[in-house]
Design a protein around this motif. Structure first.
Motif, PDB file in Angstrom:
ATOM      1  N   GLU A  75      28.492  27.548  54.309  1.00  0.00           N
ATOM      2  CA  GLU A  75      28.658  28.484  55.421  1.00  0.00           C
ATOM      3  C   GLU A  75      29.097  29.856  54.924  1.00  0.00           C
ATOM      4  O   GLU A  75      28.602  30.889  55.383  1.00  0.00           O
ATOM      5  N   ALA A  76      30.033  29.883  53.949  1.00  0.00           N
ATOM      6  CA  ALA A  76      30.507  31.153  53.397  1.00  0.00           C
ATOM      7  C   ALA A  76      29.401  31.896  52.668  1.00  0.00           C
ATOM      8  O   ALA A  76      29.447  33.126  52.543  1.00  0.00           O
ATOM      9  N   SER A  77      28.407  31.152  52.205  1.00  0.00           N
ATOM     10  CA  SER A  77      27.267  31.761  51.517  1.00  0.00           C
ATOM     11  C   SER A  77      26.213  32.273  52.482  1.00  0.00           C
ATOM     12  O   SER A  77      25.193  32.828  52.055  1.00  0.00           O
ATOM     13  N   GLY A  78      26.428  32.065  53.774  1.00  0.00           N
ATOM     14  CA  GLY A  78      25.461  32.486  54.779  1.00  0.00           C
ATOM     15  C   GLY A  78      24.481  31.400  55.152  1.00  0.00           C
ATOM     16  O   GLY A  78      23.518  31.652  55.885  1.00  0.00           O
ATOM     17  N   GLY A  79      24.729  30.170  54.653  1.00  0.00           N
ATOM     18  CA  GLY A  79      23.835  29.063  54.962  1.00  0.00           C
ATOM     19  C   GLY A  79      23.881  28.656  56.418  1.00  0.00           C
ATOM     20  O   GLY A  79      24.917  28.760  57.077  1.00  0.00           O
ATOM     21  N   LEU A  80      22.759  28.172  56.912  1.00  0.00           N
ATOM     22  CA  LEU A  80      22.656  27.773  58.314  1.00  0.00           C
ATOM     23  C   LEU A  80      23.015  26.319  58.549  1.00  0.00           C
ATOM     24  O   LEU A  80      23.420  25.939  59.641  1.00  0.00           O
ATOM     25  N   ALA A  81      22.818  25.487  57.533  1.00  0.00           N
ATOM     26  CA  ALA A  81      23.090  24.052  57.641  1.00  0.00           C
ATOM     27  C   ALA A  81      23.169  23.484  56.227  1.00  0.00           C
ATOM     28  O   ALA A  81      22.761  24.128  55.253  1.00  0.00           O
ATOM     29  N   MET A  82      23.691  22.267  56.122  1.00  0.00           N
ATOM     30  CA  MET A  82      23.791  21.617  54.817  1.00  0.00           C
ATOM     31  C   MET A  82      23.127  20.248  54.849  1.00  0.00           C
ATOM     32  O   MET A  82      23.355  19.457  55.762  1.00  0.00           O
ATOM     33  N   ILE A  83      22.291  20.000  53.852  1.00  0.00           N
ATOM     34  CA  ILE A  83      21.711  18.675  53.617  1.00  0.00           C
ATOM     35  C   ILE A  83      22.330  18.149  52.328  1.00  0.00           C
ATOM     36  O   ILE A  83      22.212  18.781  51.269  1.00  0.00           O
ATOM     37  N   VAL A 106      33.881  22.257  60.476  1.00  0.00           N
ATOM     38  CA  VAL A 106      32.969  23.261  59.930  1.00  0.00           C
ATOM     39  C   VAL A 106      32.115  23.764  61.088  1.00  0.00           C
ATOM     40  O   VAL A 106      32.084  23.150  62.157  1.00  0.00           O
ATOM     41  N   ASN A 107      31.414  24.852  60.860  1.00  0.00           N
ATOM     42  CA  ASN A 107      30.681  25.504  61.947  1.00  0.00           C
ATOM     43  C   ASN A 107      29.176  25.455  61.785  1.00  0.00           C
ATOM     44  O   ASN A 107      28.457  26.204  62.448  1.00  0.00           O
ATOM     45  N   ILE A 108      28.680  24.597  60.916  1.00  0.00           N
ATOM     46  CA  ILE A 108      27.234  24.460  60.731  1.00  0.00           C
ATOM     47  C   ILE A 108      26.867  22.980  60.820  1.00  0.00           C
ATOM     48  O   ILE A 108      27.705  22.112  60.544  1.00  0.00           O
ATOM     49  N   PRO A 109      25.634  22.653  61.196  1.00  0.00           N
ATOM     50  CA  PRO A 109      25.205  21.248  61.184  1.00  0.00           C
ATOM     51  C   PRO A 109      25.208  20.695  59.757  1.00  0.00           C
ATOM     52  O   PRO A 109      24.832  21.394  58.806  1.00  0.00           O
ATOM     53  N   VAL A 110      25.634  19.455  59.617  1.00  0.00           N
ATOM     54  CA  VAL A 110      25.717  18.806  58.308  1.00  0.00           C
ATOM     55  C   VAL A 110      25.097  17.414  58.408  1.00  0.00           C
ATOM     56  O   VAL A 110      25.457  16.631  59.291  1.00  0.00           O
ATOM     57  N   VAL A 111      24.161  17.113  57.500  1.00  0.00           N
ATOM     58  CA  VAL A 111      23.536  15.789  57.483  1.00  0.00           C
ATOM     59  C   VAL A 111      23.510  15.249  56.061  1.00  0.00           C
ATOM     60  O   VAL A 111      23.608  15.998  55.082  1.00  0.00           O
ATOM     61  N   ARG A 112      23.370  13.928  55.959  1.00  0.00           N
ATOM     62  CA  ARG A 112      23.159  13.275  54.671  1.00  0.00           C
ATOM     63  C   ARG A 112      21.787  12.633  54.645  1.00  0.00           C
ATOM     64  O   ARG A 112      21.311  12.123  55.673  1.00  0.00           O
ATOM     65  N   ILE A 113      21.141  12.679  53.483  1.00  0.00           N
ATOM     66  CA  ILE A 113      19.876  12.005  53.271  1.00  0.00           C
ATOM     67  C   ILE A 113      20.024  11.064  52.083  1.00  0.00           C
ATOM     68  O   ILE A 113      21.041  11.063  51.393  1.00  0.00           O
ATOM     69  N   SER A 114      19.000  10.270  51.834  1.00  0.00           N
ATOM     70  CA  SER A 114      19.083   9.298  50.742  1.00  0.00           C
ATOM     71  C   SER A 114      18.941   9.973  49.385  1.00  0.00           C
ATOM     72  O   SER A 114      18.457  11.108  49.266  1.00  0.00           O
ATOM     73  N   TYR A 115      19.337   9.264  48.349  1.00  0.00           N
ATOM     74  CA  TYR A 115      19.206   9.760  46.981  1.00  0.00           C
ATOM     75  C   TYR A 115      17.745  10.030  46.634  1.00  0.00           C
ATOM     76  O   TYR A 115      17.402  11.087  46.083  1.00  0.00           O
ATOM     77  N   ASN A 116      16.879   9.087  46.962  1.00  0.00           N
ATOM     78  CA  ASN A 116      15.460   9.256  46.636  1.00  0.00           C
ATOM     79  C   ASN A 116      14.841  10.446  47.374  1.00  0.00           C
ATOM     80  O   ASN A 116      14.065  11.220  46.795  1.00  0.00           O
TER      81      ASN A 116
END
Length: 238
Positions: A75-83, A106-116
């Motif tokens: 978010e501090a970097s200006g990112g809109l969301a984190m994967i 935090v103020n941005i959407p955050v999701v997790r995905i699989s390793y692969n």
């Protein structure tokens, strides 16, 4: 119960929103180019170059990062969301995202995905358009699993535990057989917090007089604490 969707270059990837959303992660839908920000897992790295108006893709290759810290750096970097995706582990499937939570807001959407899937995105999809969507969880499935000071437990004979002393993001537990158990015993290895005691009394022992001015104890007669009797009616009056 995962309330998250991730689409990269028009391809949908299985993703889980962090389990404390919406309380600690802002629901929403954002789109931007996918940028590798994996070095944010290093303590000495505070921002991700090129993350402005982009989606931060982070591989937690150090395996011990605080998820909320990574999200805040994004978010501090200006990112809109984190994967986020974690490293390979013999204990978890490489094909499933795994669950996680954010210990602070935090103020941005955050999701997790699989390793692969994370490796695939890192190797083939950087720079392409990505969309991350997390949902406002005011739905029955959320109410059935979590509770708060404003979201009550919806199943009968349950109460909100507030196991960490917080006001949000806790779970519902079954009412104790003995109403006095609302007041005194430990809960999951920890002493009940004030809000858990009050929630238990309100939801499970409405006839028990509870002194809110006195932490974790009820306005009951001393005879109520004589637990050596066989008949519950003899040890306490409600």
């Amino acid at each position: 119960l995962y309330w998250g969707e991730t689409t990269v270059d028009d391809e949908v990837f299985l993703s889980y929103a962090m389990s404390s959303a919406p309380f600690y992660s802002t629901p929403g839908s954002v789109t931007g180019p996918l940028v590798d920000c994996s070095d944010l897992v290093l303590d000495r790295v505070a921002t991700c170059p090129g993350a402005e108006d982009s989606i931060c893709l982070i591989h937690d290759y150090v395996k011990d990062s605080f998820f909320y810290s990574l999200a805040r750096k994004c978010e501090a970097s200006g990112g809109l969301a984190m994967i986020l995706y974690l490293s390979h582990s013999e204990y978890f499937s490489d094909d499933l995202p795994g669950e996680g939570y954010l210990a602070q807001p935090v103020n941005i959407p955050v999701v997790r995905i699989s390793y692969n899937d994370g490796l695939l995105l890192t190797e083939t999809k950087l720079g392409t358009d990505a969309n991350v969507t997390t949902y406002d969880a005011w739905i029955d499935s959320w109410l059935a699993q979590y509770c708060s000071t404003t979201v009550p437990c919806i199943e009968e004979d349950t109460y909100c535990t507030f196991a960490d002393g917080m006001d949000v993001g806790m779970w519902c537990d079954s009412c104790p057989e003995d109403p006095l158990d609302c007041l005194f015993p430990a809960q999951s290895g920890y002493a009940k917090t004030q809000n858990a005691v009050e929630a238990c009394v309100a939801g499970c022992a409405s006839d028990l007089e509870f002194g809110k001015s006195c932490k974790m104890c009820g306005q009951i007669k001393a005879s109520s604490l004589e637990f050596g009797v066989d008949d519950p009616a003899d040890k306490c009056r409600f």
